[in-house]
Write an enzyme that holds these catalytic residues in place. Structure first.
Site, PDB file in Angstrom:
ATOM      1  N   TYR A 133       0.856  -1.184   0.000  1.00 29.66           N
ATOM      2  CA  TYR A 133       0.000   0.000   0.000  1.00 29.66           C
ATOM      3  C   TYR A 133       0.895   1.237   0.000  1.00 29.66           C
ATOM      4  O   TYR A 133       1.463   1.605   1.016  1.00 29.66           O
ATOM      5  CB  TYR A 133      -0.909  -0.062   1.229  1.00 29.66           C
ATOM      6  N   LYS A 163      -1.205  -1.185  -4.210  1.00 28.31           N
ATOM      7  CA  LYS A 163      -2.271  -0.182  -4.137  1.00 28.31           C
ATOM      8  C   LYS A 163      -1.554   1.162  -4.230  1.00 28.31           C
ATOM      9  O   LYS A 163      -0.916   1.615  -3.277  1.00 28.31           O
ATOM     10  CB  LYS A 163      -3.056  -0.291  -2.838  1.00 28.31           C
TER      11      LYS A 163
END
Length: 307
Positions: A133, A163
């Site tokens: 992330y 992400k």
């Protein structure tokens, strides 16, 4: 458009304790509006204000109420590596994938440090995909993801992608070109949805997919038909949506409060985010009408009382 994933809120009672009973309806609301998955325990979900026990409780209930063909990602990142590994191991048998942002107080100083952290977390759930992330605006951990992608894919057996929540389209574009058959990228800036689509993105995770899923699906449809002006008009409305809530007291608290309008009362936010009172919410709705945003919003959820 099969990969629109909503970053979900942590639903709460009026006393700010978790409201787990609403999650089944929440999942139904998302699927009814064309959303293909949920990213649980992320930034939108107040994860920094939740205990490890609460984060476990949330993902347990989401897993029990996951619709068919619905992609469930649990964010397990933490400032404490042991806690992150515990969260990863706990959810290993109940979700489709895990994700983790890096420690953000004592931060990884080098990319090798970051790789070490990610590998430790990923191998705590070795049989499911792991996504990194990347959100440097909040973590202040900012390496080129094109370089990270290459190293992580050869050092972490279950590494599946990123992400990507950063406005660095050149780096994002390079990531898209790296072994697209094996690596998956989820773009995470809703206000840049159109830009990412043009760059070649095929997956997204974002807060506003809770409220504006039909709008983004229409943007993708217009782009596929070559109707770029219509796509740009809708993207401008999405940006206005964010700006309106931010100007009235904060996007996070405001957008969570707005969920009540869709038939899902998510309750208050935890400090430092602040829920909107009725006065602010009414101002927001009037501005949504003025900017012709309301007509682009998700369909409200209505519980089937006949069952």
């Amino acid at each position: 458009m099969k990969n629109l994933i909503a970053a979900t809120y942590a639903p709460m009672q009026t006393d700010a304790s978790l409201n787990l009973s609403i999650i089944k309806d929440y999942a139904g609301f998302l699927t009814d509006n064309g959303v293909s998955g949920a990213f649980v325990n992320g930034s939108t979900g107040d994860f920094t204000s939740l205990s490890t026990t609460e984060r476990k409780q949330l993902i347990e209930v989401w897993a029990k109420n996951k619709p068919e063909e619905f992609y469930l990602i649990n964010h397990v990142g933490h400032t404490n590596l042991r806690e992150s590994k515990e969260l990863a191991e706990h959810s290993a048998e109940m979700v489709d994938a895990i994700a983790a942002l890096p420690p953000f107080y004592f931060k990884p100083r080098t990319m090798d440090d970051l790789l070490h952290y990610c590998k430790e977390v990923a191998l705590s759930a070795p049989n499911i995909p792991f996504y990194y992330y990347h959100i440097p605006v909040l973590t202040r951990v900012d390496f080129l993801m094109a370089d990270f992608l290459e190293k992580a894919s050869t050092n972490i057996p279950n590494f599946a992608g990123i992400k990507y929540t950063n406005d660095h389209m050149q780096d994002f574009g390079k990531c898209l070109k790296y072994d697209s058959q094996k690596m998956k990228l989820f773009f995470g800036i809703d206000e840049k949805f159109l830009d990412s689509l043009i760059a070649g993105a095929t997956g997204w995770v974002g807060s506003t997919y809770n409220h504006l899923a039909p709008l983004y699906i229409d943007i993708a449809s217009y782009v596929s038909q070559g109707e770029m002006e219509k796509a740009k008009l809708l993207q401008a409305k999405a940006i206005s949506f964010v700006n309106i809530l931010e100007s009235l007291g904060g996007f996070h608290g405001g957008s969570k409060s707005l969920m009540k309008s869709f038939g899902l009362d998510m309750g208050p936010s935890r400090f430092p985010h602040k829920a909107f009172d009725d006065e602010k919410m009414n101002k927001a709705k009037l501005l949504f009408e003025k900017e012709e945003i309301s007509e682009c919003m998700s369909k409200p959820f209505y519980q089937d009382t006949a069952q």
